[in-house]
Design a protein around this motif. Structure first.
Motif, mmCIF file in Angstrom:
data_model
loop_
_atom_site.group_PDB
_atom_site.id
_atom_site.type_symbol
_atom_site.label_atom_id
_atom_site.label_comp_id
_atom_site.label_asym_id
_atom_site.label_seq_id
_atom_site.Cartn_x
_atom_site.Cartn_y
_atom_site.Cartn_z
ATOM 1 N N LYS A 5 0.833 -1.196 0.000
ATOM 2 C CA LYS A 5 0.000 0.000 0.000
ATOM 3 C C LYS A 5 0.872 1.252 0.000
ATOM 4 O O LYS A 5 0.632 2.182 -0.751
ATOM 5 N N SER A 6 1.916 1.274 0.831
ATOM 6 C CA SER A 6 2.739 2.473 0.888
ATOM 7 C C SER A 6 3.599 2.623 -0.360
ATOM 8 O O SER A 6 3.969 3.729 -0.730
ATOM 9 N N CYS A 8 2.592 2.059 -3.365
ATOM 10 C CA CYS A 8 1.725 2.681 -4.365
ATOM 11 C C CYS A 8 1.395 4.123 -4.021
ATOM 12 O O CYS A 8 0.876 4.848 -4.857
ATOM 13 N N ASP A 9 1.680 4.555 -2.812
ATOM 14 C CA ASP A 9 1.369 5.896 -2.373
ATOM 15 C C ASP A 9 2.258 6.905 -3.105
ATOM 16 O O ASP A 9 3.481 6.771 -3.121
ATOM 17 N N ALA A 10 1.657 7.921 -3.675
ATOM 18 C CA ALA A 10 2.403 8.926 -4.436
ATOM 19 C C ALA A 10 3.406 9.670 -3.558
ATOM 20 O O ALA A 10 4.518 9.974 -4.003
ATOM 21 N N GLU A 11 3.031 9.949 -2.326
ATOM 22 C CA GLU A 11 3.951 10.651 -1.427
ATOM 23 C C GLU A 11 5.206 9.821 -1.169
ATOM 24 O O GLU A 11 6.312 10.354 -1.116
ATOM 25 N N PHE A 12 5.036 8.519 -1.011
ATOM 26 C CA PHE A 12 6.171 7.626 -0.784
ATOM 27 C C PHE A 12 7.105 7.650 -1.984
ATOM 28 O O PHE A 12 8.320 7.768 -1.848
ATOM 29 N N ARG A 13 6.524 7.565 -3.194
ATOM 30 C CA ARG A 13 7.338 7.579 -4.409
ATOM 31 C C ARG A 13 8.099 8.887 -4.546
ATOM 32 O O ARG A 13 9.298 8.900 -4.854
ATOM 33 N N SER A 55 4.807 9.938 -10.128
ATOM 34 C CA SER A 55 3.479 9.333 -10.139
ATOM 35 C C SER A 55 2.735 9.549 -11.437
ATOM 36 O O SER A 55 1.672 9.004 -11.644
#
Length: 113
Positions: A5-6, A8-13, A55
């Protein structure tokens, strides 16, 4: 390992790409630390360099408020300089915190032995 899940998170990327571009660390090293595959992180970095965002698959459009010829107004220029200064300070703080983290990791490893 980081959960799917993390990943796929845009902030993580975006944060992962900032680590690579801001610190100059090699992609495999950063990928290992974040628990993602180096090829995945490489594609995020490439996409960010190409499109402005890890993203998005579409290039970032030029700002309509930039005026003719891409020139900035004085207020925009001052704001941009302020943001750049803030970014430099944050990058510096991130590097300091990463060094502190690395020292703590080494200390724990020595303490465990």
């Amino acid at each position: 390992m980081v959960s799917r899940k993390s990943i796929c998170d845009a902030e993580f990327r975006e944060a992962a790409v900032r680590i690579v571009t801001g610190t100059g660390k090699p992609i495999p090293e950063v990928a290992e630390g974040l628990g993602v595959h180096p090829g995945t992180l490489h594609s995020w970095v490439s996409r960010a360099e190409r499109n402005g965002s890890p993203s998005s698959d579409t290039p970032v459009q030029a700002s309509a408020g930039a005026g003719s010829g891409g020139r900035l107004r004085e207020g925009e220029r001052a704001g941009l300089e302020r943001l750049r200064a803030e970014a430099r300070e944050k990058d510096k703080r991130i590097r300091e915190l990463e060094m502190d983290r690395d020292v703590c990791k080494r200390f724990v490893a020595l303490w465990v032995k």
